[in-house]
Design a protein around this motif. Structure first.
Motif, PDB file in Angstrom:
ATOM      1  N   ALA A  48     -11.860  48.503  -7.643  1.00  0.00           N
ATOM      2  CA  ALA A  48     -12.575  49.639  -6.886  1.00  0.00           C
ATOM      3  C   ALA A  48     -14.012  49.133  -6.417  1.00  0.00           C
ATOM      4  O   ALA A  48     -14.694  47.617  -6.921  1.00  0.00           O
ATOM      5  CB  ALA A  48     -12.989  50.291  -8.576  1.00  0.00           C
ATOM      6  N   GLY A  49     -14.234  49.893  -5.379  1.00  0.00           N
ATOM      7  CA  GLY A  49     -15.777  49.472  -4.568  1.00  0.00           C
ATOM      8  C   GLY A  49     -15.879  48.119  -3.030  1.00  0.00           C
ATOM      9  O   GLY A  49     -16.201  47.184  -2.892  1.00  0.00           O
ATOM     10  N   THR A  50     -14.086  47.157  -3.409  1.00  0.00           N
ATOM     11  CA  THR A  50     -13.856  46.096  -2.960  1.00  0.00           C
ATOM     12  C   THR A  50     -13.385  46.349  -0.936  1.00  0.00           C
ATOM     13  O   THR A  50     -14.096  45.524  -0.495  1.00  0.00           O
ATOM     14  CB  THR A  50     -12.856  45.193  -3.200  1.00  0.00           C
ATOM     15  N   GLY A  51     -12.637  47.965  -1.284  1.00  0.00           N
ATOM     16  CA  GLY A  51     -12.279  48.450   0.282  1.00  0.00           C
ATOM     17  C   GLY A  51     -10.725  47.168   0.280  1.00  0.00           C
ATOM     18  O   GLY A  51     -10.287  47.751   1.391  1.00  0.00           O
ATOM     19  N   LEU A  52      -9.971  47.035  -0.576  1.00  0.00           N
ATOM     20  CA  LEU A  52      -8.939  46.050  -0.355  1.00  0.00           C
ATOM     21  C   LEU A  52      -8.049  46.816  -0.305  1.00  0.00           C
ATOM     22  O   LEU A  52      -7.697  48.056  -1.251  1.00  0.00           O
ATOM     23  CB  LEU A  52      -9.121  45.134  -1.346  1.00  0.00           C
ATOM     24  N   LEU A  53      -6.800  46.150   0.227  1.00  0.00           N
ATOM     25  CA  LEU A  53      -6.031  47.168   0.692  1.00  0.00           C
ATOM     26  C   LEU A  53      -4.677  45.929   0.415  1.00  0.00           C
ATOM     27  O   LEU A  53      -5.073  45.374   0.736  1.00  0.00           O
ATOM     28  CB  LEU A  53      -6.158  48.138   2.072  1.00  0.00           C
ATOM     29  N   HIS A  54      -3.277  47.120   0.160  1.00  0.00           N
ATOM     30  CA  HIS A  54      -2.155  45.890   0.115  1.00  0.00           C
ATOM     31  C   HIS A  54      -2.123  44.886   1.332  1.00  0.00           C
ATOM     32  O   HIS A  54      -2.362  45.692   1.984  1.00  0.00           O
ATOM     33  CB  HIS A  54      -1.367  46.691  -0.028  1.00  0.00           C
ATOM     34  N   GLY A  55      -2.017  43.828   1.039  1.00  0.00           N
ATOM     35  CA  GLY A  55      -1.997  42.874   1.901  1.00  0.00           C
ATOM     36  C   GLY A  55      -3.243  42.266   2.341  1.00  0.00           C
ATOM     37  O   GLY A  55      -3.085  40.832   2.943  1.00  0.00           O
ATOM     38  N   HIS A  56      -4.452  42.635   1.858  1.00  0.00           N
ATOM     39  CA  HIS A  56      -5.134  42.360   2.545  1.00  0.00           C
ATOM     40  C   HIS A  56      -5.768  40.816   1.486  1.00  0.00           C
ATOM     41  O   HIS A  56      -5.241  40.611   0.122  1.00  0.00           O
ATOM     42  CB  HIS A  56      -6.795  42.915   1.308  1.00  0.00           C
ATOM     43  N   ARG A  57      -6.017  40.226   2.003  1.00  0.00           N
ATOM     44  CA  ARG A  57      -6.252  38.784   1.180  1.00  0.00           C
ATOM     45  C   ARG A  57      -7.935  38.353   0.664  1.00  0.00           C
ATOM     46  O   ARG A  57      -8.897  38.563   1.486  1.00  0.00           O
ATOM     47  CB  ARG A  57      -6.460  37.127   2.190  1.00  0.00           C
ATOM     48  N   PHE A  58      -8.140  37.797  -0.193  1.00  0.00           N
ATOM     49  CA  PHE A  58      -9.826  37.471  -1.081  1.00  0.00           C
ATOM     50  C   PHE A  58      -9.822  35.950  -1.419  1.00  0.00           C
ATOM     51  O   PHE A  58      -8.497  35.581  -1.261  1.00  0.00           O
ATOM     52  CB  PHE A  58     -10.375  38.848  -1.380  1.00  0.00           C
ATOM     53  N   GLY A  59     -10.776  36.040  -2.112  1.00  0.00           N
ATOM     54  CA  GLY A  59     -11.170  35.067  -2.723  1.00  0.00           C
ATOM     55  C   GLY A  59     -10.552  33.394  -1.363  1.00  0.00           C
ATOM     56  O   GLY A  59     -10.291  32.728  -1.524  1.00  0.00           O
ATOM     57  N   LEU A  60     -11.484  33.320  -0.184  1.00  0.00           N
ATOM     58  CA  LEU A  60     -11.158  32.673   1.415  1.00  0.00           C
ATOM     59  C   LEU A  60     -12.459  31.638   0.864  1.00  0.00           C
ATOM     60  O   LEU A  60     -12.010  30.360   1.608  1.00  0.00           O
ATOM     61  CB  LEU A  60     -10.902  33.054   2.527  1.00  0.00           C
ATOM     62  N   THR A  61     -13.340  31.905  -0.020  1.00  0.00           N
ATOM     63  CA  THR A  61     -14.401  30.894   0.819  1.00  0.00           C
ATOM     64  C   THR A  61     -14.639  30.094  -1.469  1.00  0.00           C
ATOM     65  O   THR A  61     -15.123  31.457  -2.528  1.00  0.00           O
ATOM     66  CB  THR A  61     -15.741  31.339   0.892  1.00  0.00           C
ATOM     67  N   THR A  62     -14.719  29.044  -1.811  1.00  0.00           N
ATOM     68  CA  THR A  62     -15.120  29.024  -2.486  1.00  0.00           C
ATOM     69  C   THR A  62     -16.205  27.435  -3.128  1.00  0.00           C
ATOM     70  O   THR A  62     -15.964  26.909  -1.673  1.00  0.00           O
ATOM     71  CB  THR A  62     -14.067  28.069  -4.168  1.00  0.00           C
ATOM     72  N   LEU A  63     -16.969  27.342  -4.070  1.00  0.00           N
ATOM     73  CA  LEU A  63     -18.331  26.142  -4.376  1.00  0.00           C
ATOM     74  C   LEU A  63     -16.737  24.930  -4.786  1.00  0.00           C
ATOM     75  O   LEU A  63     -17.977  23.666  -4.725  1.00  0.00           O
ATOM     76  CB  LEU A  63     -18.620  26.447  -5.510  1.00  0.00           C
ATOM     77  N   HIS A  64     -15.069  24.868  -4.734  1.00  0.00           N
ATOM     78  CA  HIS A  64     -15.061  23.560  -5.192  1.00  0.00           C
ATOM     79  C   HIS A  64     -14.268  22.708  -4.014  1.00  0.00           C
ATOM     80  O   HIS A  64     -13.410  23.223  -3.348  1.00  0.00           O
ATOM     81  CB  HIS A  64     -13.776  24.358  -5.423  1.00  0.00           C
ATOM     82  N   GLU A  65     -14.689  21.569  -3.600  1.00  0.00           N
ATOM     83  CA  GLU A  65     -14.248  21.118  -2.938  1.00  0.00           C
ATOM     84  C   GLU A  65     -13.106  19.872  -2.834  1.00  0.00           C
ATOM     85  O   GLU A  65     -12.696  18.761  -2.167  1.00  0.00           O
ATOM     86  CB  GLU A  65     -15.725  19.964  -2.927  1.00  0.00           C
ATOM     87  N   ARG A  66     -13.048  19.411  -4.455  1.00  0.00           N
ATOM     88  CA  ARG A  66     -11.570  18.697  -4.731  1.00  0.00           C
ATOM     89  C   ARG A  66     -10.688  18.630  -3.651  1.00  0.00           C
ATOM     90  O   ARG A  66      -9.902  18.010  -2.791  1.00  0.00           O
ATOM     91  CB  ARG A  66     -11.128  18.822  -6.325  1.00  0.00           C
ATOM     92  N   TYR A  67     -10.255  20.293  -2.841  1.00  0.00           N
ATOM     93  CA  TYR A  67      -9.578  20.319  -2.223  1.00  0.00           C
ATOM     94  C   TYR A  67      -9.777  21.695  -0.863  1.00  0.00           C
ATOM     95  O   TYR A  67      -8.447  22.151  -0.705  1.00  0.00           O
ATOM     96  CB  TYR A  67      -8.207  21.519  -3.219  1.00  0.00           C
TER      97      TYR A  67
END
Length: 520
Positions: free
Chosen positions: A423-442
């Motif tokens: 809810a409130g994300t505007g995401l539709l089927h096939g949309h991608r999210f979680g492209l950016t993180t603070l995780h540098e190991r990989y």
């Protein structure tokens, strides 16, 4: 005669250590060989031994010399180290700080939330004798027995009362030369202060802790007879045997909590919103800190507990609406699992699993909780080590770790866009999210490091919400299910997911949606 071996705090062989031996009507002055071996033409018996090498703390010990029982002499390098004892507590408890330093040092206490908050100066510490605040290692396998460092002397014992406010705290030690070391303390509340309980994965911290030379990943079953000269040639892990120890029925030696945890070190200038540097920091306490910071940014109050506090019942689940598991809760006791599963399935508890490779290995807490044994045997046909001893964790979490996708990162792809979590994300089927993180190991990708998926043991009513796009169908499964008692479970199945919360609006919104619904 082989007298023994000399090694450092990581069980690496120390050559050219000077040893002076007196006793049994004989004496000798010898030096250790490249393998750390110490040879001397001496009769068996009791000896006083002085050991010295530049860069390490000299010491004088009494040992029994016998050909059939080589002594494992352990030397500690001249660096700043420390740990709290106990490592978790409740507000007001007495907590020792056990610090190793070869120079005077200043100690302060900080709380790690969205910002590092200075709590108070504890003081400057040294002593009257030369290098008198330097600690020693017992001449044995300290991973099993603990380092047993002191916390001052007599009436000058180094003890503080734990802060009143629950949370993740760090001691900051700084030597007069500028050397710096930080170490954590989990402070739980005496009485619940919030509707959300967050669990610090202190068992996992211990399983990965290699201080003393052994962890559940290096010499998992027991310490080798001789110190390490070269990891590639000496350690089973690097000789093609991998985790062969885990497949066996060997009785694994315990892992003591009574050791420093260098992997949990946080540099003095690092803030919660900074990238997570280091191979181990990305899944241990420094990474868990990022989730706590996100909760505070979103003004969501929480109480923090350690694994043992859930195991022992100090954490009263019925006093909370939501339990949150953080980043990498891999090592659980059966009692922890039964408490949480009964709470969710029988009493309407709400569980948020914001991590990956969770509840994958059962452990036994021994010696009043001062050591733990990992039950690593993993026969064919079982979904995990936990499944081999208790049941598959997918029964509770909805998902279980599998090898595909391990050590890779990727975004998630939406599978069920109509679900309320989006809810409130505007995401539709096939949309991608979680492209950016603070995780540098990989690198970037909220699905990664280690990923969990739906299995035959998952509840029948489980809903797949999104899946990671990792190679070989190795993406994490984001899932939801409820129970007849009104319980609910939301799982992300990824170690890297919490590191996206402070820098990726969509992951933040999804997590906030779940938490706010679970609180109603």
């Amino acid at each position: 005669m082989l007298i023994g071996y000399v090694s450092d705090e990581y069980y690496a062989a120390l050559p050219d250590v000077a040893l002076e031996l007196h006793g049994a009507g004989a004496e000798a002055m010898v030096r250790s060989w490249p393998s750390g071996a110490v040879h001397a033409d001496l009769p068996a018996g009791e000896y006083e031994v002085c050991l010295s090498r530049s860069g390490y703390g000299s010491k004088r010990v009494r040992v029994q010399v016998a050909a059939e029982r080589p002594v494992h002499f352990r030397m500690l390098s001249d660096r700043l180290l420390g740990y709290a004892w106990p490592k978790w507590c409740q507000d007001g408890d007495r907590v020792q700080f056990r610090v190793h330093s070869v120079e005077p040092y200043k100690l302060g206490l900080w709380r790690y939330g969205l910002r590092k908050e200075f709590v108070r100066n504890i003081g400057w510490y040294d002593n009257h004798g030369p290098r008198a605040i330097m600690q020693l290692l017992p001449d044995e396998h300290v991973v099993e027995t603990g380092v047993r460092w002191d916390s001052g002397h007599g009436e000058h014992g180094q003890v503080i009362a734990a802060p009143e406010r629950t949370g993740l705290y760090y001691f900051h030690a700084r030597g007069e030369s500028g050397a710096f070391f930080s170490f954590p303390l989990v402070v739980g509340p005496r009485k619940p202060t919030a509707p959300v309980a967050v669990l610090a994965s202190t068992n996992t911290w211990n399983a990965y802790n290699a201080f003393g030379g052994r962890s559940n990943y290096i010499m998992a079953a027991h310490v080798l007879d001789r110190p390490i000269v070269n990891s590639k040639s000496d350690l089973p892990r690097y000789r093609g045997e991998s985790y062969g120890e885990w497949k066996s029925s060997a009785e694994f030696a315990p892992l003591s909590f009574d050791r420093p945890e260098p992997y949990n070190f946080v540099p003095a200038d690092v803030e919660c919103t900074d990238p997570i540097e280091g191979r181990q920091a990305c899944h241990l306490a420094p990474a868990e800190w990022r989730l706590l910071g996100w909760l505070e940014r979103e003004k969501l109050a929480y109480d923090l507990y350690a694994d043992e506090q859930l195991h022992s019942g100090v954490l009263d689940l019925d006093a909370y609406r939501v339990l949150v598991l953080n980043t990498h809760p891999e090592y659980w006791t059966e009692a922890m699992y039964r408490r949480v599963k009964n709470w969710v399935f029988e009493r309407g508890g709400r569980l948020m699993y914001l991590g990956g490779n969770g509840i994958n290995c059962p452990v036994e807490l021994l010696d009043g909780g001062q050591t733990m044994r990992c039950l690593n045997s993993w026969p064919a046909g079982r979904e995990s080590r936990f499944h081999a001893h208790v049941e598959s964790e997918a029964n509770l979490l909805g998902v279980v770790f599998t090898d595909p996708g391990a050590m890779t990162v990727a975004p998630y792809e939406v599978v069920n866009p109509g679900h309320w979590v989006f809810a409130g994300t505007g995401l539709l089927h096939g949309h991608r999210f979680g492209l950016t993180t603070l995780h540098e190991r990989y690198g970037d990708g909220a699905s990664g490091h280690e990923t969990d998926k739906i299995s035959p043991s998952s509840p029948a009513n489980i809903e797949l919400l999104a899946r990671g796009l990792n190679p070989d169908e190795g993406g994490a499964h984001m899932v939801y299910f409820d129970t007849p008692s009104g319980g609910e479970v939301f799982s992300v199945g990824s170690i890297t997911f919490p590191s996206a919360l402070l820098c990726e609006d969509t992951c933040s919104r999804i997590t906030a949606n779940v938490l706010k619904r679970f609180l109603t």
